[in-house]
Scaffold this motif. Structure first.
Motif, short mmCIF file in Angstrom:
data_model
loop_
_atom_site.label_atom_id
_atom_site.label_comp_id
_atom_site.label_asym_id
_atom_site.label_seq_id
_atom_site.Cartn_x
_atom_site.Cartn_y
_atom_site.Cartn_z
N ALA A 254 0.80 -1.22 0.00
CA ALA A 254 0.00 0.00 0.00
C ALA A 254 0.84 1.27 0.00
CB ALA A 254 -0.93 0.00 1.21
N GLY A 255 1.83 1.34 -0.87
CA GLY A 255 2.60 2.57 -0.98
C GLY A 255 3.69 2.71 0.05
N LEU A 256 3.79 1.74 0.97
CA LEU A 256 4.86 1.74 1.95
C LEU A 256 5.97 0.86 1.40
CD1 LEU A 256 5.26 2.66 5.03
CD2 LEU A 256 4.75 0.29 5.56
N GLU A 257 7.18 1.40 1.33
CA GLU A 257 8.27 0.59 0.76
C GLU A 257 9.43 0.51 1.73
OE1 GLU A 257 9.21 2.09 -3.11
OE2 GLU A 257 7.45 1.09 -3.99
N LEU A 258 9.89 -0.70 1.98
CA LEU A 258 10.97 -0.90 2.94
C LEU A 258 12.11 -1.64 2.25
CD1 LEU A 258 8.76 -2.26 5.86
CD2 LEU A 258 9.64 0.06 5.64
N ALA A 259 13.33 -1.26 2.61
CA ALA A 259 14.49 -1.94 2.04
C ALA A 259 14.49 -3.38 2.50
CB ALA A 259 15.76 -1.24 2.50
N ALA A 260 14.62 -4.30 1.56
CA ALA A 260 14.61 -5.72 1.92
C ALA A 260 15.67 -6.43 1.10
CB ALA A 260 13.23 -6.31 1.67
N GLU A 261 16.92 -6.03 1.37
CA GLU A 261 18.02 -6.66 0.63
C GLU A 261 18.15 -8.13 1.03
OE1 GLU A 261 21.55 -4.27 1.24
OE2 GLU A 261 20.21 -2.53 1.05
#
Lengths: 356, 297
Positions: A254-261
């Motif tokens: 929902a438009g929330l983006e988190l770094a997930a390397e």
């Protein structure tokens, strides 16, 4: 004493066998304070009973100082055990209770009662020796149980949720008392608890158990800062759990983006601690800064999210942010009104993402 | 209480309602006193009156119908009772001995059986549970016949031991029922605690389990004692007249209508029971003087 728990498996149940413990292994070092952490029903207490010899394992071994003790009856293992419900003997007074293990070990009456009085002093109950156990408060009873467990200088002290029956203000006192006793006596100690904060505060090492399996085994900072599963990450409380998808190293919902390397593409779950997120009023369209990935704190929202409600929690307010029906809880010093558009700032340190 | 509330709600002023409520409470209390008084009187009539009649009869020579009071008193009952011919001391000793032996045997077996039923899984457990109440269901006269045949073959007929064994069989279901409840209530908590603190199974039993179960053990023992003490038919059949107890000696006087002597025996019977129960009570006070709590978390 050094202790090894090797591939312990236990199934219980009469008709349908249910695995309570499934190949659980870990080591306990000399003089260590180890916590078995996990939700209730995870099998922690059963494991303690296997170590004590009250429950017999289907397979696996318990090793004390290099020697398997599986064939030893409970009373020959020389352990101290404190149950959650104290289990003081009602037909004995306080000092007889504390002296019980010494009596079983064959110590003379005078010697063991002197020893019991000394132990009562150690748990700050000097002069309580002649009292009946039923006349004491819950905290006092638990301290007597502790003194009794230590009386025969056990090789290992086993504690099964020793403080969960006590009031919150009493628990802190009991924790420091237990830590002091651990320091003074140096007894190798294994404590079962479902309270992650208690485990953090008290332990040299934590073994996290879930559904009969070890999920993680490490020092308190390791478990807190590098939880290896979603359950371990969430066990310390004060966090939100969001489900979403990972694509090209970015977790989004929902438009929330988190770094997930280094997380594989596909469905994933994010555990976000309260202290790792903050809010600011949504900037107008066009003024938005692009998110700066790779930095410790970054703006995680591509488009503004909306506040569902705000709850008061003394020194802070908790804003509940609507994330497509899921809830992200963010602490803030001021209250946000329902419906307000906000941007979310995330600190990578308190944010954990796992593939589902 | 509900009526009182109703009135309080109906009345306009709360104070008036309060007064009415108080009055109702008073009325309730009075009716409570009346009910408990009634039951006390019924109780006295049922227990004390027959007792009084027995005491009176043992000193009475004739009490013909329709006289309300005895017409002639005599000490014949007492004289007969204590005459050497009756051997009262031996009979009394034998009765008490058999009852105590039965109580001991029955309680020990029941304690073990109750434990097996409560905490252990074994093949045929439900059948065993059913078998433990079987003597409840079969009339003792019926199974006494079977036992007699068996005991004659085993050489146990006409012996005190045989009578004790037969009494044990009849009384076991009661003892198991009592011990079953007590054992389940006590649970394994303290036993486990004792074991992990270094107590062997035997010492756990001695120092923890027996003290914990003592009130139940003594209830079961007194129950069995009274069952054994009042057995007539079974004693007669298995003892074959060779084993004399108060009940078997008393019975012919009852059937032959010699109420004076029957009543005198009745008194001895009663006193002997009371003395033994008093001793049980003393034992309980002596050894379980510290509060024993089964249910405390």
């Amino acid at each position: 004493m050094e202790m090894k728990v090797q591939e312990i498996t236990v199934s219980l149940g009469r008709k349908e066998k249910r695995k309570i413990l499934d190949s659980v292994s870990f080591d306990v070092r000399e003089g260590e304070f180890l916590s078995l952490l996990g939700a209730s029903g995870a099998g922690k207490s059963t494991l303690l009973k296997v170590i004590a010899g009250i429950t017999v394992q289907d397979s696996g071994a318990i090793i004390f100082d290099g020697q398997a003790i599986d064939d030893l009856a409970p009373h020959r293992r020389n352990i101290g055990f404190v149950f959650q419900d104290t289990r003081l003997f009602p037909n004995m007074n306080v000092e007889e209770n504390v002296a019980f293990p010494c009596k079983m070990a064959g110590m003379s009456r005078k010697k063991r009662l002197d020893h019991a009085r000394h132990l009562l002093e150690c748990v700050q109950l000097a002069g309580f020796g002649e009292r009946q156990v039923t006349s004491l408060s819950g905290g006092q009873q638990q301290r007597i149980a502790l003194a009794r467990a230590l009386a025969a200088q056990p090789r290992v002290l086993l504690l099964d949720e020793p403080f969960s029956g006590l009031d919150e203000d009493l628990r802190d006192d009991m924790r420091s008392l237990l830590l002091r006793l651990h320091r003074d006596f140096g007894t190798t100690t294994i404590m079962v608890t479902h309270d992650a904060v208690e485990a953090l505060e008290m332990s040299d090492r934590i073994v996290y158990i879930s559904k009969g399996c070890v999920l993680q085994d490490g020092s308190p900072p390791e478990l807190y800062a590098q939880p290896q599963t979603k359950e371990v990450a969430a066990c310390f409380g004060d966090c939100s759990t969001l489900e979403g998808t990972v694509r090209d190293g970015v977790f989004s919902v929902a438009g929330l983006e988190l770094a997930a390397e280094s997380i594989a593409d596909g469905a994933a779950v994010a555990v976000i601690r309260y202290q790792a997120v903050s809010l600011r009023k949504a900037a107008k369209e066009g003024d938005r800064e692009p998110s700066q990935e790779g930095m410790a704190a970054y703006q995680a929202t591509r488009k503004p999210l909306h506040i569902r409600c705000s709850v008061y929690r003394g020194d802070i307010h908790l804003a509940r942010v609507d994330v497509e029906g899921q809830t992200l809880t963010v602490p803030s010093s001021s209250s946000f009104g329902p419906g307000m558009a906000v941007d979310v700032i995330v600190d990578a340190e308190g944010c954990f993402i796992y593939s589902l | 209480m509900n009526e009182g509330k109703q009135i309080a709600e109906d009345s306009n002023s709360p104070q008036r309602g309060h007064a009415a409520h108080k009055q109702l409470l008073k009325k309730h209390r009075r009716s409570h006193a009346w009910v408990s008084g009634f039951f006390l009187i019924v109780h006295l009539l049922c227990i004390l009156m027959p007792l009084g009649i027995i005491v009176t009869w043992s000193f009475t020579a004739s009490w013909p119908w329709p006289e309300l009071l005895p017409q002639e008193f005599s000490s014949r009952g007492l004289v007969e009772l204590f005459s050497p011919r009756q051997g009262l001391g031996l009979v009394l000793g034998q009765s008490v001995g058999i009852a105590l032996g039965t109580a001991l045997l029955s309680t020990v077996i029941a304690t073990c059986a109750a434990r097996a039923l409560a905490f252990h899984d074994f093949f045929g457990k439900e059948l065993f549970r059913f078998a433990s109440v079987l003597p409840f269901l079969i009339p003792s006269t019926v199974f006494a016949m079977g036992i007699q045949v068996l005991f004659i073959r085993a050489g146990l007929a006409n012996t005190v031991l045989g009578v004790i064994l037969a009494h044990t069989i009849v009384s076991l279901p009661y003892a198991i029922a009592i011990m079953g409840e007590v054992t389940i209530a006590a649970g394994m908590r303290l036993e486990q605690q004792a074991r992990v603190l270094g107590a062997s199974p035997l010492r756990t039993c001695l120092h923890v389990q027996v003290p914990q179960l003592l009130p139940g053990i003594l209830s079961a023992a007194s129950m069995v004692y009274i069952i054994s003490f009042s057995q007539y038919f079974l004693t007669l059949l298995i003892g074959g007249g060779a084993v004399k107890t108060l009940a078997t000696v008393m019975f012919p006087f009852l059937t032959s209508g010699d109420r004076t002597i029957a009543s005198a025996y009745g008194l001895v019977f009663l006193l002997a029971t009371l003395v033994v129960f008093f001793l049980f009570e003393l034992l309980l006070k002596r050894f379980a003087n510290r509060e024993v709590s089964y249910f405390e978390g």
